[in-house]
Design a protein around this motif. Structure first.
Motif, PDB file in Angstrom:
ATOM      1  N   MET A 167       0.821  -1.199   0.000  1.00 22.96           N
ATOM      2  CA  MET A 167       0.000   0.000   0.000  1.00 22.96           C
ATOM      3  C   MET A 167       0.864   1.262   0.000  1.00 22.96           C
ATOM      4  SD  MET A 167      -3.100  -1.375   2.466  1.00 22.96           S
ATOM      5  CE  MET A 167      -3.708   0.218   2.768  1.00 22.96           C
ATOM      6  N   LYS A 168       2.052   1.160   0.650  1.00 24.43           N
ATOM      7  CA  LYS A 168       2.943   2.313   0.652  1.00 24.43           C
ATOM      8  C   LYS A 168       4.380   1.834   0.762  1.00 24.43           C
ATOM      9  CE  LYS A 168       2.767   3.162   5.627  1.00 24.43           C
ATOM     10  NZ  LYS A 168       2.535   4.136   6.660  1.00 24.43           N
ATOM     11  N   ASN A 169       5.317   2.688   0.453  1.00 28.41           N
ATOM     12  CA  ASN A 169       6.732   2.348   0.564  1.00 28.41           C
ATOM     13  C   ASN A 169       7.095   2.166   2.035  1.00 28.41           C
ATOM     14  OD1 ASN A 169       6.955   2.710  -2.209  1.00 28.41           O
ATOM     15  ND2 ASN A 169       7.650   4.812  -2.019  1.00 28.41           N
ATOM     16  N   VAL A 170       7.840   1.088   2.336  1.00 26.73           N
ATOM     17  CA  VAL A 170       8.276   0.841   3.717  1.00 26.73           C
ATOM     18  C   VAL A 170       9.720   0.339   3.699  1.00 26.73           C
ATOM     19  CG1 VAL A 170       5.979   0.315   4.648  1.00 26.73           C
ATOM     20  CG2 VAL A 170       7.387  -1.526   3.744  1.00 26.73           C
ATOM     21  N   ILE A 171      10.342   0.407   4.859  1.00 25.01           N
ATOM     22  CA  ILE A 171      11.676  -0.161   5.037  1.00 25.01           C
ATOM     23  C   ILE A 171      11.569  -1.221   6.130  1.00 25.01           C
ATOM     24  CG2 ILE A 171      14.051   0.290   5.719  1.00 25.01           C
ATOM     25  CD1 ILE A 171      13.687   3.142   4.668  1.00 25.01           C
ATOM     26  N   VAL A 172      11.950  -2.450   5.802  1.00 27.31           N
ATOM     27  CA  VAL A 172      11.909  -3.565   6.744  1.00 27.31           C
ATOM     28  C   VAL A 172      13.317  -4.105   6.885  1.00 27.31           C
ATOM     29  CG1 VAL A 172      10.964  -5.845   7.229  1.00 27.31           C
ATOM     30  CG2 VAL A 172       9.539  -4.139   6.093  1.00 27.31           C
ATOM     31  N   ARG A 173      13.871  -3.992   8.095  1.00 27.14           N
ATOM     32  CA  ARG A 173      15.225  -4.449   8.391  1.00 27.14           C
ATOM     33  C   ARG A 173      16.248  -3.946   7.363  1.00 27.14           C
ATOM     34  NH1 ARG A 173      15.279 -10.335  11.174  1.00 27.14           N
ATOM     35  NH2 ARG A 173      13.767  -9.853  12.789  1.00 27.14           N
ATOM     36  N   GLY A 174      16.089  -2.689   6.980  1.00 27.16           N
ATOM     37  CA  GLY A 174      17.042  -2.083   6.061  1.00 27.16           C
ATOM     38  C   GLY A 174      16.738  -2.290   4.590  1.00 27.16           C
ATOM     39  N   TYR A 175      15.721  -3.048   4.271  1.00 26.23           N
ATOM     40  CA  TYR A 175      15.351  -3.291   2.871  1.00 26.23           C
ATOM     41  C   TYR A 175      14.212  -2.361   2.473  1.00 26.23           C
ATOM     42  CZ  TYR A 175      18.076  -7.587   3.169  1.00 26.23           C
ATOM     43  OH  TYR A 175      19.091  -8.491   3.314  1.00 26.23           O
ATOM     44  N   ASP A 176      14.360  -1.685   1.342  1.00 27.85           N
ATOM     45  CA  ASP A 176      13.296  -0.840   0.810  1.00 27.85           C
ATOM     46  C   ASP A 176      12.281  -1.708   0.087  1.00 27.85           C
ATOM     47  OD1 ASP A 176      14.364   1.645   1.624  1.00 27.85           O
ATOM     48  OD2 ASP A 176      15.746   1.616  -0.079  1.00 27.85           O
ATOM     49  N   ILE A 177      11.040  -1.632   0.514  1.00 25.28           N
ATOM     50  CA  ILE A 177       9.957  -2.380  -0.119  1.00 25.28           C
ATOM     51  C   ILE A 177       9.029  -1.352  -0.769  1.00 25.28           C
ATOM     52  CG2 ILE A 177       8.114  -4.073   0.192  1.00 25.28           C
ATOM     53  CD1 ILE A 177      10.452  -5.339   1.425  1.00 25.28           C
ATOM     54  N   PRO A 178       9.019  -1.261  -2.095  1.00 22.96           N
ATOM     55  CA  PRO A 178       8.148  -0.288  -2.767  1.00 22.96           C
ATOM     56  C   PRO A 178       6.671  -0.637  -2.589  1.00 22.96           C
ATOM     57  CG  PRO A 178       9.805  -1.174  -4.275  1.00 22.96           C
ATOM     58  CD  PRO A 178       9.858  -1.992  -3.028  1.00 22.96           C
TER      59      PRO A 178
END
Length: 106
Positions: free
Chosen positions: A1-12
């Motif tokens: 639904m939105k851009n997030v950062i999980v454990r240093g990884y960018d998830i578009p």
């Protein structure tokens, strides 16, 4: 639904993320003896198994949830009362049929 950062990884946004449930279920950092079938480990838990609590992930969730979770022994019946010996025939079946006590949901 939105851009997030999980454990240093960018998830578009709009990225499909697939969790490796097999690895989670067998992680000894989270589970004592993860390779052992031991459902009693959850008996004294305050967790809600029908909610969004993934401590019960070995029993899966959603449509693939364990079909036996809503079943229990009828009143007064003990586990040792269940006879699991089989009868011979074209298909194996229990000599003594299991009993189910239905309870209304509403």
């Amino acid at each position: 639904m939105k851009n997030v950062i999980v454990r240093g990884y960018d998830i578009p946004a709009k990225t499909m993320v697939i969790a490796n449930i097999w690895a989670i279920m067998r992680d000894p950092g989270f589970w004592k003896d993860p390779e052992v079938f031991w459902p009693e480990r959850f008996e004294d838990s305050d967790l809600q198994y029908k909610g969004h609590d993934f401590h019960y992930i070995p029993f899966l969730s959603g449509r693939r949830i364990c079909p036996g979770m809503n079943l229990a022994l009828p009143d007064g019946m003990k586990p040792e009362d269940v006879a699991s010996s089989e009868a011979i025939g074209l298909l194996f079946h229990l000599k003594t049929p299991l009993q189910l006590k239905a309870t209304p949901v509403f």
